[in-house]
Motif scaffolding. Structure first.
Motif, PDB file in Angstrom:
ATOM      1  N   ILE A 113       0.844  -1.210   0.000  1.00  0.00           N
ATOM      2  CA  ILE A 113       0.000   0.000   0.000  1.00  0.00           C
ATOM      3  C   ILE A 113       0.878   1.259   0.000  1.00  0.00           C
ATOM      4  N   VAL A 114       1.860   1.306   0.903  1.00  0.00           N
ATOM      5  CA  VAL A 114       2.730   2.483   0.997  1.00  0.00           C
ATOM      6  C   VAL A 114       3.506   2.659  -0.307  1.00  0.00           C
ATOM      7  N   PHE A 115       3.963   1.534  -0.872  1.00  0.00           N
ATOM      8  CA  PHE A 115       4.711   1.596  -2.124  1.00  0.00           C
ATOM      9  C   PHE A 115       3.826   2.179  -3.244  1.00  0.00           C
ATOM     10  N   GLY A 116       2.582   1.710  -3.294  1.00  0.00           N
ATOM     11  CA  GLY A 116       1.650   2.210  -4.319  1.00  0.00           C
ATOM     12  C   GLY A 116       1.435   3.712  -4.191  1.00  0.00           C
ATOM     13  N   LEU A 117       1.228   4.190  -2.941  1.00  0.00           N
ATOM     14  CA  LEU A 117       1.013   5.621  -2.728  1.00  0.00           C
ATOM     15  C   LEU A 117       2.278   6.417  -3.058  1.00  0.00           C
ATOM     16  N   SER A 118       3.456   5.840  -2.754  1.00  0.00           N
ATOM     17  CA  SER A 118       4.712   6.549  -3.072  1.00  0.00           C
ATOM     18  C   SER A 118       4.873   6.695  -4.565  1.00  0.00           C
ATOM     19  N   ILE A 119       4.515   5.656  -5.312  1.00  0.00           N
ATOM     20  CA  ILE A 119       4.651   5.733  -6.770  1.00  0.00           C
ATOM     21  C   ILE A 119       3.828   6.907  -7.310  1.00  0.00           C
ATOM     22  N   LEU A 120       2.588   7.018  -6.776  1.00  0.00           N
ATOM     23  CA  LEU A 120       1.728   8.125  -7.227  1.00  0.00           C
ATOM     24  C   LEU A 120       2.391   9.463  -6.945  1.00  0.00           C
ATOM     25  N   THR A 121       2.926   9.624  -5.731  1.00  0.00           N
ATOM     26  CA  THR A 121       3.522  10.896  -5.329  1.00  0.00           C
ATOM     27  C   THR A 121       4.768  11.201  -6.155  1.00  0.00           C
ATOM     28  N   VAL A 122       5.653  10.198  -6.279  1.00  0.00           N
ATOM     29  CA  VAL A 122       6.899  10.413  -7.002  1.00  0.00           C
ATOM     30  C   VAL A 122       6.610  10.725  -8.476  1.00  0.00           C
ATOM     31  N   ARG A 123       5.602  10.056  -9.016  1.00  0.00           N
ATOM     32  CA  ARG A 123       5.219  10.300 -10.405  1.00  0.00           C
ATOM     33  C   ARG A 123       4.812  11.774 -10.583  1.00  0.00           C
ATOM     34  N   SER A 124       3.963  12.267  -9.674  1.00  0.00           N
ATOM     35  CA  SER A 124       3.521  13.668  -9.772  1.00  0.00           C
ATOM     36  C   SER A 124       4.693  14.621  -9.597  1.00  0.00           C
ATOM     37  N   MET A 125       5.593  14.289  -8.673  1.00  0.00           N
ATOM     38  CA  MET A 125       6.764  15.164  -8.468  1.00  0.00           C
ATOM     39  C   MET A 125       7.622  15.202  -9.720  1.00  0.00           C
ATOM     40  N   ALA A 126       7.781  14.054 -10.367  1.00  0.00           N
ATOM     41  CA  ALA A 126       8.606  13.995 -11.572  1.00  0.00           C
ATOM     42  C   ALA A 126       7.985  14.819 -12.693  1.00  0.00           C
ATOM     43  N   ILE A 127       6.652  14.885 -12.694  1.00  0.00           N
ATOM     44  CA  ILE A 127       5.973  15.660 -13.736  1.00  0.00           C
ATOM     45  C   ILE A 127       6.039  17.157 -13.418  1.00  0.00           C
ATOM     46  N   LEU A 128       5.852  17.502 -12.128  1.00  0.00           N
ATOM     47  CA  LEU A 128       5.679  18.919 -11.779  1.00  0.00           C
ATOM     48  C   LEU A 128       6.966  19.650 -11.425  1.00  0.00           C
ATOM     49  N   ASN A 129       7.947  18.961 -10.894  1.00  0.00           N
ATOM     50  CA  ASN A 129       9.123  19.677 -10.382  1.00  0.00           C
ATOM     51  C   ASN A 129      10.076  20.237 -11.423  1.00  0.00           C
ATOM     52  N   PRO A 130      10.437  19.480 -12.462  1.00  0.00           N
ATOM     53  CA  PRO A 130      11.381  20.086 -13.407  1.00  0.00           C
ATOM     54  C   PRO A 130      10.712  21.223 -14.176  1.00  0.00           C
ATOM     55  N   THR A 131      11.417  22.344 -14.256  1.00  0.00           N
ATOM     56  CA  THR A 131      10.862  23.482 -14.987  1.00  0.00           C
ATOM     57  C   THR A 131      11.494  23.531 -16.369  1.00  0.00           C
ATOM     58  N   PRO A 132      10.681  23.518 -17.427  1.00  0.00           N
ATOM     59  CA  PRO A 132      11.234  23.537 -18.777  1.00  0.00           C
ATOM     60  C   PRO A 132      12.096  24.777 -19.016  1.00  0.00           C
ATOM     61  N   GLU A 133      13.156  24.588 -19.783  1.00  0.00           N
ATOM     62  CA  GLU A 133      14.084  25.678 -20.103  1.00  0.00           C
ATOM     63  C   GLU A 133      13.362  26.895 -20.687  1.00  0.00           C
ATOM     64  N   GLN A 134      12.408  26.618 -21.595  1.00  0.00           N
ATOM     65  CA  GLN A 134      11.777  27.705 -22.348  1.00  0.00           C
ATOM     66  C   GLN A 134      10.664  28.403 -21.558  1.00  0.00           C
ATOM     67  N   ALA A 135      10.451  27.993 -20.304  1.00  0.00           N
ATOM     68  CA  ALA A 135       9.381  28.610 -19.516  1.00  0.00           C
ATOM     69  C   ALA A 135       9.643  30.099 -19.309  1.00  0.00           C
ATOM     70  N   THR A 136       8.558  30.890 -19.310  1.00  0.00           N
ATOM     71  CA  THR A 136       8.667  32.315 -19.003  1.00  0.00           C
ATOM     72  C   THR A 136       9.123  32.469 -17.559  1.00  0.00           C
ATOM     73  N   LYS A 137      10.082  33.352 -17.331  1.00  0.00           N
ATOM     74  CA  LYS A 137      10.642  33.465 -15.978  1.00  0.00           C
ATOM     75  C   LYS A 137      10.173  34.740 -15.275  1.00  0.00           C
ATOM     76  N   ILE A 138       9.736  34.559 -14.044  1.00  0.00           N
ATOM     77  CA  ILE A 138       9.327  35.700 -13.222  1.00  0.00           C
ATOM     78  C   ILE A 138       9.973  35.546 -11.847  1.00  0.00           C
ATOM     79  N   ASP A 139      10.602  36.617 -11.368  1.00  0.00           N
ATOM     80  CA  ASP A 139      11.192  36.600 -10.028  1.00  0.00           C
ATOM     81  C   ASP A 139      10.205  37.205  -9.045  1.00  0.00           C
ATOM     82  N   VAL A 140       9.912  36.454  -8.009  1.00  0.00           N
ATOM     83  CA  VAL A 140       8.928  36.887  -7.025  1.00  0.00           C
ATOM     84  C   VAL A 140       9.648  37.222  -5.720  1.00  0.00           C
ATOM     85  N   LEU A 141       9.376  38.421  -5.207  1.00  0.00           N
ATOM     86  CA  LEU A 141       9.970  38.835  -3.936  1.00  0.00           C
ATOM     87  C   LEU A 141       8.853  39.192  -2.970  1.00  0.00           C
ATOM     88  N   GLY A 142       8.813  38.492  -1.833  1.00  0.00           N
ATOM     89  CA  GLY A 142       7.831  38.801  -0.795  1.00  0.00           C
ATOM     90  C   GLY A 142       8.488  39.641   0.290  1.00  0.00           C
TER      91      GLY A 142
END
Ligand code: CUA
Length: 411
Positions: A113-142
């Motif tokens: 069960i834990v392995f199955g849930l980890s696969i889902l999480t890691v899969r989403s991280m692999a999709i969402l975390n890398p930012t494509p080179e050609q992405a528009t860049k904005i610097d945010v300062l709070g």
């Protein structure tokens, strides 16, 4: 209505514990939908964002898995209780020790069960975390308590990177890479329509991506308790189709603050903005604010280059969602109150006062503010209103305010 009978009065008393939560819920709903100027509501699960869609489907799978586990465990529990009820078994149960098969199953199933849930999480991280080179860049300062958005790929013709305070413009239908940091304490960047939230930390720069397919104006809030005006640390995200985004950025790049006509209110405001008024102790605005194409280059406060185009004031505390913007009488009053004594209308604001009252400067010391007359405040307001992008680059024009209440919108 004949409600005033004894019977009704009694039932009324009994009903009170129920009406109280209902009243609280109604009040909560009012607060959530907002009953003030800035009445835009946040909502999660906006499927116009690929980021949100990924998180949504990951959650759906996790919830489905949890339901299956819940049903399985419940079944096993009720089955066992039913099968081994005491009244069916007079004799004491058989005593034994060790059951290798059962032990292996009890360890293996949770691991799977834990392995199955980890696969889902890691899969989403692999999709969402890398930012494509050609992405528009904005610097945010709070910073306490406002946001600055800089466009590192666009250097203005007047010098310096194109920057806007509290209103972030982004293109639609592509990943936008935000590099987020903080100038003081930890803040939280959160505009749920375009993606998840990320901490803005001092001395740390984190890049991650957001996106939306739908053009429009979205609400953003600081999501990390950061001081007196944490709740007033808002911003807008205005998503524009590529063509309009490019045109807006091009206009921002070419922009130079208009030169006020000699003798006009704007010209008097310009002089006060740049030099302040030493005879009454009123410090200059230019010390803390930048206006592209003028000598004003301060970075302690938000960039004011396009103030006249903006429709928010005080980091989204007030909104002027009409084409009249800060000419609108109510909005004009808010602007003048803001200029006179900003810490009074926004606790924790580090802006100096101009009505002679005491304020806390950036070093935290209590100091006496300078004074400006109402007419002088009006002149500064006039100068600020004149800081407008050309009409075709007004990013608010025709941008629907997503999630706005009935009195919101800018049409
Ligand atoms: Cu910044 Cu809360």
């Amino acid at each position: 209505m004949k409600l005033n009978t004894t019977k009704h009065r009694h039932s009324g008393t009994r009903r009170r514990p129920i009406t109280r939560p209902i009243a609280a819920a109604a009040l909560g709903a009012t607060l959530l939908t907002g009953c003030q100027q800035a009445n835009q509501s946040l909502f999660i699960g906006d499927m116009s964002s690929a980021y949100n869609r990924e998180i949504w489907w990951m959650s759906v799978w996790a919830i489905v898995l949890s339901i299956i586990i819940f049903v399985g465990v419940s079944y096993a529990l009720f089955y066992t209780v039913q099968k081994f009820r005491e009244d069916r078994h007079d004799a004491p149960p058989a005593q034994f020790h060790g059951n290798n098969r059962l032990e292996v199953i009890l360890v293996a199933v949770p691991v799977i069960i834990v392995f199955g849930l980890s696969i889902l999480t890691v899969r989403s991280m692999a999709i969402l975390n890398p930012t494509p080179e050609q992405a528009t860049k904005i610097d945010v300062l709070g910073k306490q308590f406002w946001w600055n958005f800089a466009y590192p790929e666009t250097t203005s013709d007047a010098g310096g990177v194109v920057t806007n305070g509290n209103e972030m413009i982004m293109p639609t239908k592509q990943p936008v890479a935000l590099t987020i940091t903080s100038g003081d304490v930890i803040h939280g960047f959160w505009a749920p329509n375009i993606g998840g939230q990320r901490a803005a930390m001092p001395a740390v720069q984190k890049t991650w991506q957001v996106d939306t397919e739908r053009p429009g104006a979205y609400q953003g809030n600081c999501s990390q308790l950061c001081g007196a005006s944490h709740a007033n640390m808002r911003y807008k995200v205005v998503a524009l189709d590529q063509e309009r985004y490019d045109a807006t950025l091009a206009a921002m790049k070419a922009y130079r603050a208009p030169e006020p006509a000699p003798g006009s209110a704007e010209a008097r405001g310009y002089a006060l903005f740049m030099q302040g008024k030493s005879s009454t102790g009123a410090v200059s605005c230019a010390a803390c604010h930048r206006v592209q194409g003028t000598p004003a280059g301060g970075v302690a406060g938000p960039d004011l280059s396009f103030f006249g185009t903006r429709r928010t004031l005080g980091a989204g505390m007030w909104e002027a969602m009409t084409d009249k913007k800060w000419e609108d009488p109510k909005a004009a009053k808010q602007l003048s109150d803001w200029l006179k004594n900003s810490p009074r209308v926004k606790p924790g604001s580090l802006m100096p006062t101009y009505d002679g009252s005491e304020y806390r400067n950036t070093k935290g010391e209590l100091v006496k503010g300078g004074t400006l007359t109402d007419a002088e405040i009006d002149d500064i307001a006039a100068y600020l209103r004149s800081l407008q992008l050309p009409e075709e680059a007004d990013y608010w024009r025709g941008s629907p305010v997503i999630g706005a209440g009935a009195t919101g919108g800018n049409q």
